[in-house]
Design an enzyme around this catalytic site. Sequence first.
Site, PDB file in Angstrom:
ATOM      1  N   ARG A 270       0.850  -1.183   0.000  1.00 48.75           N
ATOM      2  CA  ARG A 270       0.000   0.000   0.000  1.00 48.75           C
ATOM      3  C   ARG A 270       0.879   1.223   0.000  1.00 48.75           C
ATOM      4  O   ARG A 270       1.851   1.289   0.755  1.00 48.75           O
ATOM      5  CB  ARG A 270      -0.904   0.006   1.239  1.00 48.75           C
ATOM      6  CG  ARG A 270      -1.648   1.321   1.467  1.00 48.75           C
ATOM      7  CD  ARG A 270      -2.413   1.299   2.782  1.00 48.75           C
ATOM      8  NE  ARG A 270      -2.952   2.603   3.106  1.00 48.75           N
ATOM      9  CZ  ARG A 270      -3.607   2.887   4.244  1.00 48.75           C
ATOM     10  NH1 ARG A 270      -3.794   1.941   5.139  1.00 48.75           N
ATOM     11  NH2 ARG A 270      -4.060   4.113   4.479  1.00 48.75           N
TER      12      ARG A 270
ATOM     13  N   SER B 136       6.330   6.284  -1.017  1.00 48.26           N
ATOM     14  CA  SER B 136       7.656   5.679  -1.202  1.00 48.26           C
ATOM     15  C   SER B 136       8.296   5.222   0.105  1.00 48.26           C
ATOM     16  O   SER B 136       9.520   5.128   0.190  1.00 48.26           O
ATOM     17  CB  SER B 136       8.587   6.657  -1.940  1.00 48.26           C
ATOM     18  OG  SER B 136       8.029   7.030  -3.182  1.00 48.26           O
ATOM     19  N   ARG B 137       7.485   4.969   1.118  1.00 43.70           N
ATOM     20  CA  ARG B 137       7.956   4.508   2.423  1.00 43.70           C
ATOM     21  C   ARG B 137       8.835   5.531   3.142  1.00 43.70           C
ATOM     22  O   ARG B 137       9.553   5.199   4.075  1.00 43.70           O
ATOM     23  CB  ARG B 137       8.722   3.176   2.301  1.00 43.70           C
ATOM     24  CG  ARG B 137       7.880   2.027   1.730  1.00 43.70           C
ATOM     25  CD  ARG B 137       6.742   1.695   2.688  1.00 43.70           C
ATOM     26  NE  ARG B 137       6.010   0.500   2.293  1.00 43.70           N
ATOM     27  CZ  ARG B 137       4.902   0.508   1.555  1.00 43.70           C
ATOM     28  NH1 ARG B 137       4.399   1.655   1.116  1.00 43.70           N
ATOM     29  NH2 ARG B 137       4.276  -0.612   1.275  1.00 43.70           N
ATOM     30  N   LEU B 138       8.761   6.798   2.731  1.00 44.18           N
ATOM     31  CA  LEU B 138       9.525   7.855   3.395  1.00 44.18           C
ATOM     32  C   LEU B 138       8.640   8.501   4.463  1.00 44.18           C
ATOM     33  O   LEU B 138       8.281   9.678   4.385  1.00 44.18           O
ATOM     34  CB  LEU B 138      10.025   8.872   2.366  1.00 44.18           C
ATOM     35  CG  LEU B 138      10.940   8.293   1.280  1.00 44.18           C
ATOM     36  CD1 LEU B 138      11.324   9.360   0.266  1.00 44.18           C
ATOM     37  CD2 LEU B 138      12.203   7.684   1.925  1.00 44.18           C
TER      38      LEU B 138
END
Length: 214
Positions: free
Chosen positions: A10, A191-193
């Site tokens: 996700r 972007s998982r940041l």
Amino acid sequence: MTRNIADIRRDYEGGRLDESQTPGDPFVLFDEWFSLALEKEGDDGNVMTLSTVDSQGRPHGRIVLLKGFDERGMVFFTNYHSHKGSELSNVPFAAITFWWPTLGRQVRIEGPVEQVTHAESDEYFSSRPRGSQLGTWIATQSVVIPDRNWIEERQKRFEQAYEGQEIKRPLHWGGYRITPEMIEFWQGQPSRLHDRLRFERREGGEWSRFRLAP
């Protein structure tokens, strides 16, 4: 298994969590986040994972419900003789984790735990539905039982015993308060940041705030 779970992912699109625009008191921020969670997540907004450690250092987690909070800490209720009650008696520290998927937010809290006062437990107990009050007497939580019939037969006996009577809180059931020493706020980002702000209580009660790498 027919689905490759490695392909499940996700992407998050949450608003920024900027320390320059957040209050210095984590309880104020938690109150804001929690209020929105109750609005967006409905009756699941106060669901949290409680993690404890037993006398051998093994961790255990389960879902419980937050039933109150203020500057003193977060409160939940349970059977004092349950596994978690025994673990908290031996190691009076715990961690709780909130996950609000609609908002893409997580909050982690860690700190020492103590039982709330009898008056606080009595007040909450009196607010519960009658069936839930009876349940505290019926269920010997965490004890091995033979089958479902054992519960149903026990339920009939207690319903008859308390018919037409006020149900008093059993002394083996009540509340715990977690006094936070650490509160971490996590906001999902693309972007998982992700954004992570961690508050740690200093000696004297003041809070330090840090930004953590995703």
